[in-house]
Motif scaffolding. Structure first.
Motif, mmCIF file in Angstrom:
data_model
loop_
_atom_site.group_PDB
_atom_site.id
_atom_site.type_symbol
_atom_site.label_atom_id
_atom_site.label_comp_id
_atom_site.label_asym_id
_atom_site.label_seq_id
_atom_site.Cartn_x
_atom_site.Cartn_y
_atom_site.Cartn_z
ATOM 1 N N ARG A 42 13.952 15.053 -9.739
ATOM 2 C CA ARG A 42 15.107 14.149 -9.808
ATOM 3 C C ARG A 42 14.629 12.734 -10.134
ATOM 4 O O ARG A 42 13.493 12.365 -9.806
ATOM 5 N N PRO A 43 15.522 11.926 -10.750
ATOM 6 C CA PRO A 43 15.095 10.591 -11.203
ATOM 7 C C PRO A 43 14.599 9.664 -10.092
ATOM 8 O O PRO A 43 13.825 8.740 -10.352
ATOM 9 N N ASN A 44 15.024 9.921 -8.840
ATOM 10 C CA ASN A 44 14.654 8.981 -7.760
ATOM 11 C C ASN A 44 13.528 9.509 -6.865
ATOM 12 O O ASN A 44 13.381 9.082 -5.727
ATOM 13 N N THR A 45 12.735 10.458 -7.375
ATOM 14 C CA THR A 45 11.661 11.048 -6.546
ATOM 15 C C THR A 45 10.418 10.157 -6.588
ATOM 16 O O THR A 45 9.686 10.138 -7.572
ATOM 17 N N ARG A 46 10.175 9.444 -5.501
ATOM 18 C CA ARG A 46 9.044 8.506 -5.485
ATOM 19 C C ARG A 46 7.763 9.205 -5.018
ATOM 20 O O ARG A 46 7.762 9.883 -3.981
ATOM 21 N N SER A 65 8.484 16.848 0.092
ATOM 22 C CA SER A 65 7.737 16.938 1.363
ATOM 23 C C SER A 65 6.496 16.036 1.340
ATOM 24 O O SER A 65 5.742 16.005 2.305
ATOM 25 N N TRP A 66 6.272 15.344 0.251
ATOM 26 C CA TRP A 66 5.042 14.547 0.108
ATOM 27 C C TRP A 66 5.282 13.061 0.371
ATOM 28 O O TRP A 66 6.424 12.594 0.305
ATOM 29 N N PRO A 67 4.203 12.301 0.609
ATOM 30 C CA PRO A 67 4.345 10.852 0.796
ATOM 31 C C PRO A 67 5.026 10.181 -0.399
ATOM 32 O O PRO A 67 4.899 10.641 -1.534
ATOM 33 N N GLU A 68 5.742 9.099 -0.097
ATOM 34 C CA GLU A 68 6.303 8.261 -1.173
ATOM 35 C C GLU A 68 5.345 7.109 -1.476
ATOM 36 O O GLU A 68 5.171 6.718 -2.624
ATOM 37 N N VAL A 69 4.773 6.567 -0.428
ATOM 38 C CA VAL A 69 3.847 5.436 -0.575
ATOM 39 C C VAL A 69 2.662 5.701 0.353
ATOM 40 O O VAL A 69 2.848 6.075 1.508
#
Ligand code: AKB
Length: 331
Positions: free
Chosen positions: A222-226, A293-297
């Motif tokens: 999705r476009p907002n997946t950081r 399920s993964w880190p964003e930052v």
């Protein structure tokens, strides 16, 4: 002679400052070719042995030593370590997150049994060993923004499970047997000369190829997946820096390293500054669940404080170098 792991001869232990002889497993993957090139410039062409289980392209064979090494064949590995006087082992062989989910038994063999073999080798032959870990070693219960080095991990992919196992086993071999184990958790790595294969972050490489070749791109997230990401030069520099740092500076044996975090939408905006016209569509698939399920930052403050880690590429510089390289490749 000391009694050493069943052998009565002393292992040859390299002195700090000696030129290391390095074996890279899985060296035809995304990171090995670039790493070998830099290490050969630093330590000499013949001191860096690339290895894999497939026939290498001509330019690899001509660039320096390249041999067959099957990480599931312990004797084959022992022979290589002895014959080539290896001091450092850089263990890249692994199935990545998305492909691992499609072949769990193979991922268990390569990622777990293979790791057991190289850890034993590092113990027997007193090797300094590097094993990459990943943002994928965290899971839905981990703090996602930011994700520190030490927190709940509990990943949900076989790739992540095998990487947590690698981190813990390496740290155990370090405190139990004194193995010089070093490990970095990498973000998604973006490179122009080599392709990743079977990962969840691969879209951030594919977009450059598709936009430059076809003027359009279909994204499986999705476009907002950081997600945390990093240009390959930063990745390889962090690896070499952590391999060269004196042992006493390492307060941890597994460090997060970070550079940039972006979403597909933000990458598209950055790329549009260089290539204004292209079309993007979004069709999330099973990789979306992994990414969610993964880190964003990533919090990499320990790497920055303990051994001076600092990334050089932000999103704009990353786009410039990728576009330059790929426009030269697909004129
Ligand atoms: C993957 O997407 O599986 C890898 C990784 C982040 O470890 N690129």
């Amino acid at each position: 002679a000391r009694f050493f792991n069943g052998m009565t001869t002393d292992p040859v232990v390299r002195e700090e400052g000696d030129t290391p002889r390095v074996l890279i497993t899985g060296s035809l993957g995304q990171l090995g070719t670039g790493l070998a090139k830099i290490l050969r410039t630093k330590y000499g062409r013949d001191n860096i042995i690339m290895s894999d289980i497939i026939k290498a392209p001509k330019q690899i064979v001509e660039s320096g030593p390249y041999i067959y090494a099957d990480i599931l064949d312990f004797k084959n590995l022992q022979e290589i370590i002895v014959t080539h006087h290896i001091d450092w082992l850089i263990h890249f062989s692994a199935l990545l997150s998305a492909i691992g989910e499609h072949n769990v038994p193979l991922a268990m063999r390569v990622n777990i049994e293979g790791l057991h073999n190289v850890m034993e080798l590092a113990k027997q032959y007193r090797l300094r060993i590097f094993v990459p870990s990943t943002i994928g070693a965290f899971g839905p219960d981990s703090p996602r923004n930011p994700t520190p080095d030490l927190c709940v991990q509990r990943p949900r992919t076989i790739y992540g499970v095998s990487k947590v196992h690698g981190e813990l086993l390496g740290e155990y071999y370090q405190h139990k047997f004194g193995v010089d184990f070093r490990c970095l958790r990498f973000p998604g790595v973006i490179s122009a000369d080599t392709h990743p294969g079977g990962g969840t972050t691969d879209y951030a490489v594919q977009i450059f190829h598709d936009v430059i070749k076809q003027g359009k791109f279909q994204c499986y997230l999705r476009p907002n997946t950081r997600l945390p990401m990093m240009y390959i030069d930063d990745c390889l520099r962090s690896l070499i820096e952590v391999m060269e740092v004196p042992e006493e500076k390492l307060k941890l044996r597994t460090y997060n390293v970070a550079a940039i975090s972006f979403t597909p939408e933000e990458l598209v905006q950055a790329l549009k500054k260089l290539i204004p016209e292209f079309h993007v569509s979004y069709h999330p698939d099973s990789r979306q669940d992994i990414a969610d399920s993964w880190p964003e930052v990533f919090d990499d403050s320990n790497a920055r404080n303990d051994w001076g880690w600092k990334p050089e590429y932000d999103i704009d510089r990353l786009c410039e170098v990728m576009v330059d390289k790929l426009q030269a490749k697909y004129p």
